[in-house]
Design a protein around this motif. Structure first.
Motif, PDB file in Angstrom:
ATOM      1  N   ALA A   3       1.862   0.778   6.925  1.00 21.43           N
ATOM      2  CA  ALA A   3       0.879  -0.162   7.486  1.00 21.43           C
ATOM      3  C   ALA A   3      -0.530   0.428   7.408  1.00 21.43           C
ATOM      4  O   ALA A   3      -1.487  -0.278   7.089  1.00 21.43           O
ATOM      5  CB  ALA A   3       1.227  -0.483   8.939  1.00 21.43           C
ATOM      6  N   CYS A   4      -0.634   1.735   7.688  1.00 21.95           N
ATOM      7  CA  CYS A   4      -1.965   2.348   7.772  1.00 21.95           C
ATOM      8  C   CYS A   4      -2.432   2.939   6.451  1.00 21.95           C
ATOM      9  O   CYS A   4      -3.549   3.395   6.355  1.00 21.95           O
ATOM     10  CB  CYS A   4      -1.982   3.422   8.857  1.00 21.95           C
ATOM     11  SG  CYS A   4      -1.728   2.720  10.474  1.00 21.95           S
ATOM     12  N   ASP A   5      -1.557   2.973   5.448  1.00 23.34           N
ATOM     13  CA  ASP A   5      -1.991   3.560   4.180  1.00 23.34           C
ATOM     14  C   ASP A   5      -1.565   2.730   2.962  1.00 23.34           C
ATOM     15  O   ASP A   5      -2.356   1.968   2.414  1.00 23.34           O
ATOM     16  CB  ASP A   5      -1.488   5.012   4.068  1.00 23.34           C
ATOM     17  CG  ASP A   5      -2.114   5.729   2.889  1.00 23.34           C
ATOM     18  OD1 ASP A   5      -3.222   5.347   2.471  1.00 23.34           O
ATOM     19  OD2 ASP A   5      -1.493   6.663   2.353  1.00 23.34           O
ATOM     20  N   ALA A   6      -0.288   2.841   2.561  1.00 23.73           N
ATOM     21  CA  ALA A   6       0.117   2.314   1.243  1.00 23.73           C
ATOM     22  C   ALA A   6      -0.100   0.818   1.056  1.00 23.73           C
ATOM     23  O   ALA A   6      -0.325   0.354  -0.063  1.00 23.73           O
ATOM     24  CB  ALA A   6       1.588   2.647   0.994  1.00 23.73           C
ATOM     25  N   SER A   7      -0.026   0.037   2.152  1.00 14.24           N
ATOM     26  CA  SER A   7      -0.090  -1.418   1.974  1.00 14.24           C
ATOM     27  C   SER A   7      -1.501  -1.899   1.648  1.00 14.24           C
ATOM     28  O   SER A   7      -1.679  -2.991   1.111  1.00 14.24           O
ATOM     29  CB  SER A   7       0.414  -2.118   3.238  1.00 14.24           C
ATOM     30  OG  SER A   7      -0.427  -1.818   4.322  1.00 14.24           O
ATOM     31  N   VAL A   8      -2.498  -1.083   1.978  1.00 13.83           N
ATOM     32  CA  VAL A   8      -3.896  -1.500   1.825  1.00 13.83           C
ATOM     33  C   VAL A   8      -4.569  -0.634   0.762  1.00 13.83           C
ATOM     34  O   VAL A   8      -4.367   0.582   0.729  1.00 13.83           O
ATOM     35  CB  VAL A   8      -4.645  -1.333   3.176  1.00 13.83           C
ATOM     36  CG1 VAL A   8      -6.111  -1.721   3.038  1.00 13.83           C
ATOM     37  CG2 VAL A   8      -3.978  -2.156   4.255  1.00 13.83           C
ATOM     38  N   GLY A   9      -5.337  -1.245  -0.113  1.00 14.87           N
ATOM     39  CA  GLY A   9      -6.134  -0.453  -1.045  1.00 14.87           C
ATOM     40  C   GLY A   9      -5.740  -0.601  -2.494  1.00 14.87           C
ATOM     41  O   GLY A   9      -6.469  -0.187  -3.389  1.00 14.87           O
ATOM     42  N   GLY A  10      -4.543  -1.175  -2.757  1.00 18.53           N
ATOM     43  CA  GLY A  10      -4.216  -1.553  -4.131  1.00 18.53           C
ATOM     44  C   GLY A  10      -3.676  -0.468  -5.032  1.00 18.53           C
ATOM     45  O   GLY A  10      -3.507  -0.701  -6.224  1.00 18.53           O
ATOM     46  N   LYS A  11      -3.376   0.733  -4.496  1.00 17.57           N
ATOM     47  CA  LYS A  11      -2.744   1.737  -5.365  1.00 17.57           C
ATOM     48  C   LYS A  11      -1.260   1.434  -5.438  1.00 17.57           C
ATOM     49  O   LYS A  11      -0.641   1.140  -4.411  1.00 17.57           O
ATOM     50  CB  LYS A  11      -2.914   3.134  -4.782  1.00 17.57           C
ATOM     51  CG  LYS A  11      -4.236   3.790  -5.112  1.00 17.57           C
ATOM     52  CD  LYS A  11      -4.201   5.242  -4.686  1.00 17.57           C
ATOM     53  CE  LYS A  11      -5.514   5.918  -4.922  1.00 17.57           C
ATOM     54  NZ  LYS A  11      -5.525   7.306  -4.429  1.00 17.57           N
ATOM     55  N   ASN A  12      -0.690   1.501  -6.616  1.00 14.06           N
ATOM     56  CA  ASN A  12       0.758   1.350  -6.719  1.00 14.06           C
ATOM     57  C   ASN A  12       1.258   2.369  -7.734  1.00 14.06           C
ATOM     58  O   ASN A  12       0.448   2.968  -8.445  1.00 14.06           O
ATOM     59  CB  ASN A  12       1.133  -0.076  -7.121  1.00 14.06           C
ATOM     60  CG  ASN A  12       0.532  -0.450  -8.444  1.00 14.06           C
ATOM     61  OD1 ASN A  12       0.747   0.237  -9.435  1.00 14.06           O
ATOM     62  ND2 ASN A  12      -0.231  -1.536  -8.485  1.00 14.06           N
TER      63      ASN A  12
END
Ligand code: GLY
Length: 353
Positions: A132-141
């Motif tokens: 919730a606080c990192d991977a889901s936001v910002g568009g890196k995959n």
């Protein structure tokens, strides 16, 4: 419900609240006829059914595909298998892919959405505090290639992120603590007031207070969004989000991944703060406060590995560019700086202070 707008080239909302299903469904456009739910099999299946049923009631055809969580989800084989399923389902470019789970599912769903027919809409529903606080936001995959993590990937922003706190509430304390490490990192690099709040009221000891949880997550997303907005493709300022990560990744690797990401980042921040204090870069007393706040959140701060051992991993870090590595060095809570160090000097920099 709280909302953070992420103003990237294609802007989107991050919603944070308790029971967001109706809101999520209301945001799907009429053009979307089919929906794929990529969900971590560790997630409560009743939730996937709740989302799926609500979408079907709203007139969409839904297919749910369960995934093994963890890094094994991010293989090329798993990617190929899911692409085949999606293609046989005849998902079109106006349809939607959901990622439901922790960080690895966010990474995989993001990569699939960005490459299927050159890009379809992506909605991320993180179910761990860390995601919730990192991977889901910002568009890196990303996908992994064998032992090498995150070597295949794109930048691809979701069209919506919805953080339903029912999942965060259900996490065990250990997994919750892992998320707290990422929250403390975010406060450390950009929100000194949030660090004061967490010192006064540790999040893990106030898990019953939903408004407090939502406010802390909102602040984290706001900080992350403000950094991503300046540097969507990670060419400079976004590196600051790696506080504790260079040494954290070294700790994860040295432990053969028995020390998990959040815990390793906590230890990485402690190492880096000790070094920065010894060098006179960080304000005296920062390390003591950091150790205290990590301990209050159930995190181990003592690293089992010597900095010399970790330096070997850091020298081989994938983020080395042009013979240099950018380190995130703390000055005080709410302020960190980026320092470029030559790889040939990194061991000296880390060990001599
Ligand atoms: N997880 C670090 C970043 O999104 O840049």
């Amino acid at each position: 419900m709280k909302k953070v707008r992420v103003r990237t080239v294609y802007p989107y909302d991050v919603l944070i609240g308790n029971d967001l299903t109706a809101e999520i469904v209301s945001r799907i456009t009429d053009n979307c006829k089919k929906v794929i739910l990529l969900w971590d099999e560790a997630v409560f299946s009743g939730y996937v059914a709740e989302i799926g049923n609500a979408l079907e009631k709203d007139g969409r055809e839904v297919m749910a595909v369960s995934l093994e969580g963890g890094e094994s989800a991010k293989t090329i084989e798993s990617y190929a298998k899911i692409m085949k399923i999606i293609s046989e389902f005849n998902l079109t470019r106006s349809d939607v892919i959901f990622g439901i789970g922790g960080g690895t599912v966010m990474d995989l769903a993001g990569f699939i959405a960005s490459t299927y027919k050159r890009g379809v809409e992506l909605i991320q529903l993180p179910t761990t505090l860390l995601a919730a606080c990192d991977a889901s936001v910002g568009g890196k995959n990303a996908l992994n290639m064998g032992e090498d993590k995150n070597v295949i990937g794109t930048f691809y922003q979701p069209s919506l992120v919805a953080i339903d706190t029912r999942f965060i509430d259900a996490l065990g304390d250990e997994v919750f603590s892992e998320g707290c490490a990422e929250i403390i990192k975010t406060g450390y690099l950009g929100d000194a007031e949030m660090i004061d709040m967490l010192e006064e009221r540790p999040l893990i000891k106030n898990r019953g207070d939903n408004d407090y949880l939502i406010e802390i997550i909102r602040r984290c997303i706001r900080i992350k969004a403000s950094i991503v907005e300046k540097d969507e493709h990670d060419s400079g300022p976004r590196n600051i989000l790696n506080l504790g990560h260079t040494l954290g990744h070294a700790i994860e690797a040295e432990s053969n991944y028995s020390i998990h990401h959040g815990q390793a980042v906590a230890m990485g921040m402690v190492h880096m703060t000790r070094i920065a204090e010894n060098k006179g870069i960080a304000e005296t007393g920062t390390l003591g406060r950091l150790i205290n706040i990590l301990t209050e959140h159930g995190l181990e701060w003592r690293c089992p590995y010597n900095i010399n051992v970790l330096a070997g991993h850091v020298e081989r870090d994938k983020k080395v560019r042009g013979g240099n590595l950018t380190l995130v060095v703390p000055e005080k809570f709410g302020s960190c700086v980026l320092m470029k160090v030559k790889v040939s000097e990194i061991r000296k920099w880390l060990t001599e202070n």
